[in-house]
Write an enzyme that holds these catalytic residues in place. Structure first.
Site, PDB file in Angstrom:
ATOM      1  N   LEU A  65      -0.009  13.028   8.219  1.00  0.00           N
ATOM      2  CA  LEU A  65       0.353  14.834   8.011  1.00  0.00           C
ATOM      3  C   LEU A  65      -0.205  15.745   9.251  1.00  0.00           C
ATOM      4  CD1 LEU A  65       2.460  14.565   5.089  1.00  0.00           C
ATOM      5  CD2 LEU A  65       3.831  14.074   6.946  1.00  0.00           C
ATOM      6  N   ARG A  66      -1.650  14.958   8.987  1.00  0.00           N
ATOM      7  CA  ARG A  66      -2.808  16.413   9.971  1.00  0.00           C
ATOM      8  C   ARG A  66      -2.765  17.521   9.502  1.00  0.00           C
ATOM      9  NH1 ARG A  66      -4.074  11.831  12.974  1.00  0.00           N
ATOM     10  NH2 ARG A  66      -3.450  11.005  14.278  1.00  0.00           N
ATOM     11  N   ASN A  96      -8.004  11.077   7.110  1.00  0.00           N
ATOM     12  CA  ASN A  96      -8.239  11.404   7.555  1.00  0.00           C
ATOM     13  C   ASN A  96      -7.972  13.319   8.422  1.00  0.00           C
ATOM     14  OD1 ASN A  96      -6.159  10.403   9.239  1.00  0.00           O
ATOM     15  ND2 ASN A  96      -6.990   9.620  10.660  1.00  0.00           N
ATOM     16  N   ASP A 154      -8.916   4.900   5.885  1.00  0.00           N
ATOM     17  CA  ASP A 154      -7.905   4.893   7.232  1.00  0.00           C
ATOM     18  C   ASP A 154      -8.381   5.782   8.507  1.00  0.00           C
ATOM     19  OD1 ASP A 154      -6.207   3.347   8.539  1.00  0.00           O
ATOM     20  OD2 ASP A 154      -4.181   5.530   8.408  1.00  0.00           O
ATOM     21  N   HIS A 181      -8.752  -0.209   5.906  1.00  0.00           N
ATOM     22  CA  HIS A 181      -8.355  -0.098   8.020  1.00  0.00           C
ATOM     23  C   HIS A 181      -9.207  -1.363   8.388  1.00  0.00           C
ATOM     24  CE1 HIS A 181      -7.580   1.793  12.411  1.00  0.00           C
ATOM     25  NE2 HIS A 181      -9.610   0.990  12.049  1.00  0.00           N
ATOM     26  N   ASN A 280      -4.874   2.068  18.020  1.00  0.00           N
ATOM     27  CA  ASN A 280      -5.216   0.565  16.932  1.00  0.00           C
ATOM     28  C   ASN A 280      -4.804   0.592  15.446  1.00  0.00           C
ATOM     29  OD1 ASN A 280      -7.706   0.073  16.324  1.00  0.00           O
ATOM     30  ND2 ASN A 280      -8.641   2.056  15.644  1.00  0.00           N
ATOM     31  N   ASP A 307       2.397   4.123   9.879  1.00  0.00           N
ATOM     32  CA  ASP A 307       1.186   4.956  10.774  1.00  0.00           C
ATOM     33  C   ASP A 307       1.476   6.046  11.520  1.00  0.00           C
ATOM     34  OD1 ASP A 307      -1.300   4.937  11.317  1.00  0.00           O
ATOM     35  OD2 ASP A 307      -1.747   3.191  12.334  1.00  0.00           O
ATOM     36  N   HIS A 311      -0.333  12.970  18.012  1.00  0.00           N
ATOM     37  CA  HIS A 311      -0.551  13.501  18.473  1.00  0.00           C
ATOM     38  C   HIS A 311      -0.307  14.557  20.022  1.00  0.00           C
ATOM     39  CE1 HIS A 311      -4.502  10.707  17.318  1.00  0.00           C
ATOM     40  NE2 HIS A 311      -3.090  10.022  17.987  1.00  0.00           N
ATOM     41  N   GLY A 326      -2.913   5.935  18.592  1.00  0.00           N
ATOM     42  CA  GLY A 326      -1.840   6.756  17.682  1.00  0.00           C
ATOM     43  C   GLY A 326      -0.235   6.748  18.217  1.00  0.00           C
TER      44      GLY A 326
HETATM   45  O1  DOR Z   1      -3.334   4.879  16.302  1.00  0.00           O
HETATM   46  C1  DOR Z   1      -4.237   4.821  15.297  1.00  0.00           C
HETATM   47  N1  DOR Z   1      -4.167   5.690  14.743  1.00  0.00           N
HETATM   48  N2  DOR Z   1      -5.201   4.003  14.091  1.00  0.00           N
HETATM   49  C2  DOR Z   1      -5.297   4.997  13.247  1.00  0.00           C
HETATM   50  O2  DOR Z   1      -6.239   3.777  12.736  1.00  0.00           O
HETATM   51  C3  DOR Z   1      -5.760   6.225  12.818  1.00  0.00           C
HETATM   52  C4  DOR Z   1      -5.075   7.199  13.821  1.00  0.00           C
HETATM   53  C5  DOR Z   1      -5.079   8.250  13.670  1.00  0.00           C
HETATM   54  O3  DOR Z   1      -5.212   9.011  12.832  1.00  0.00           O
HETATM   55  O4  DOR Z   1      -4.651   8.708  15.238  1.00  0.00           O
HETATM   56 ZN    ZN Z   2      -3.280   5.064  10.111  1.00  0.00          ZN
END
Ligand code: DOR
Ligand code: ZN
Length: 431
Positions: A65-66, A96, A154, A181, A280, A307, A311, A326
């Site tokens: 959710l950032r 994260n 993660d 992860h 990833n 997931d 971005h 991502g």
């Molecule tokens: O593609 C990904 N984006 N894989 C991850 O493990 C983290 C995630 C992200 O936080 O952008």
């Molecule tokens: Zn993730």
């Protein structure tokens, strides 16, 4: 006010049954699920579900959710609106953020913010290590006390086996799962895409399947040694599927998830260098995708999770090597599950819904994913025949980073109900 969802096909993933019936909701709770008799009396709002599936509200145990810190990518408000539009009534969010959710204050902040701005329920996941840096354990008991439902770093693997071993001992004591992860960065370092035919053709540095598989093996060994509940995030390799299958056969408390992108796309999608295919773990080979589908079918893979990794457009709209990993997933998940798994007969609707509801709810230990009388009235209505073309411009998410733009999907969420309130209703074709 009461709400009656009428004339649909109820999908009950707990009893593993599907039957025509109505659902009566009052004061935010499910009052009754009926087999056709008239449940209603008194003043009542009607929601016609004829031709549709009525399921427990969907649960996504892996979203980003950032917030706090990366509000240009997504916020709790926009991310939960995307969840509602995708049919999800509960999401578990990864730690994260900035600051990382490795302490009580951040977990509490996320919960309060979600209560204030969230369209759906939000269950925060606490970090395993301080700053997700892999060295010092986070204050895991504090995180649980503040409301964390699981622990994960993660985005990173816990590389140091000793650190993970101690984390698993604490997690076991606290009764919460570790979500790993799995990535050996010695093997993946500098890689951009799956190592194989297409990485060679494109001249991009590869991430071998072994980068994931070796860590899944290590983690299963540590889970057995500690008795910790282990959930493997975003399984992408045939080898990982096989290791989880063996762990389950041994009776270990090991579960796994697959994402819609890992069962819908192969690494061939990278031809054309669309940065929206950069994720990833990476999109893998056709043989890996087949193994994931087999794992979903035989129950090795318990959960479908998105997931969702939004971005900002300017971050993704750069050359492949410089784009962040991502892709967004909340608003295309149900369409991909139905189009790629249910309509082709890989999963029946009950199994698909179990992997989107009761299975993730049980792993997190949250009282969601059921239609029991007395449960929170979180429900999703899905039209299995409805088709639409994915148009990222219509997303509620701030993220537009999807490789599925322009795909025609069949089987879509048409209404999302949280605590008895309709938080999303599909109005028009394409809506
Ligand atoms: O593609 C990904 N984006 N894989 C991850 O493990 C983290 C995630 C992200 O936080 O952008
Ligand atoms: Zn993730």
């Amino acid at each position: 006010m009461k709400l009656l969802i009428k004339g649909g096909t109820i999908v009950d993933p707990v009893a593993r049954r599907m039957f025509p019936g109505d659902v009566l909701i009052s004061e935010g709770k499910i009052v009754a699920v009926g087999g056709g008799e008239n449940l209603a009396n008194g003043e009542i709002e009607l929601l016609d579900a004829s031709g549709k599936l009525v399921t427990p509200g969907l649960v996504d145990l892996h979203v980003h959710l950032r917030e706090p810190g990366f509000e240009a990518k997504e916020t709790i408000e926009t991310g939960t609106r995307a969840a509602a539009r995708g049919g999800f009534t509960s999401v578990a969010c990864m730690p994260n953020t900035n600051p990382v959710a490795d302490n009580k204050t951040v977990i509490t902040y996320i919960r309060l913010r979600a209560r204030e701005k969230g369209a759906v329920h939000v269950f925060p996941i606490g970090a395993i290590t301080a700053g997700c840096a892999g060295r010092e354990l986070a204050e895991m008991a504090d995180l649980k006390e503040a409301g964390a439902v699981a622990f994960s770093d993660d985005g990173h693997c816990v590389a140091d086996s000793g650190v993970l071993y101690r984390a698993m001992q604490y997690a076991r004591m606290l009764g919460l799962p570790i979500i790993e992860h799995c990535e050996d960065t010695g093997l993946s370092a500098g890689g951009l895409v799956h190592e194989g035919y297409f990485s060679t053709v494109l001249g991009l540095k590869g991430i071998p399947a072994a980068a994931e598989t070796v860590m899944v093996a290590r983690d299963i060994i540590l889970a057995e040694a500690t008795g910790c509940k282990l959930h493997i995030a975003h399984v992408s390799t045939a080898g990982a599927v096989e290791l989880v299958r063996q762990a389950k056969a041994k009776g270990l408390a090991v579960t796994a998830e697959a994402t819609p992108h890992h069962f819908s796309l192969t690494d061939e999608a990278v031809l054309g260098f669309d940065p929206n295919t950069k994720v990833n773990p990476p999109l893998r080979s056709a043989a890996d995708v087949q193994a994931i589908c087999a794992g979903l079918r035989d129950g090795t893979i318990d959960v479908i999770a998105t997931d969702h990794a939004p971005h900002a457009p300017e971050e993704k709209d750069v050359e492949y090597g410089n784009a962040p990993f991502g892709m967004v997933g909340l608003e295309t998940a149900v369409g991909l599950v139905w189009t790629k798994l249910v309509h082709p007969g890989i999963l029946d609707p009950i199994e698909a819904i179990a992997k989107l509801t009761i299975n993730p709810a049980r792993i997190l230990g949250i009282p969601k994913g059921t239609l029991e009388a007395g449960a929170d009235a979180d429900l999703t209505i899905i039209d299995p025949e409805l088709e639409a073309v994915v148009d990222p411009a219509r997303f509620a998410s701030k993220g537009r980073n999807t490789p599925f733009a322009g795909w025609r999907l069949k089987g879509l969420p048409v209404a999302t109900i949280v605590g008895g309130r309709v938080v999303y209703r599909r109005e028009a074709p394409g809506g």
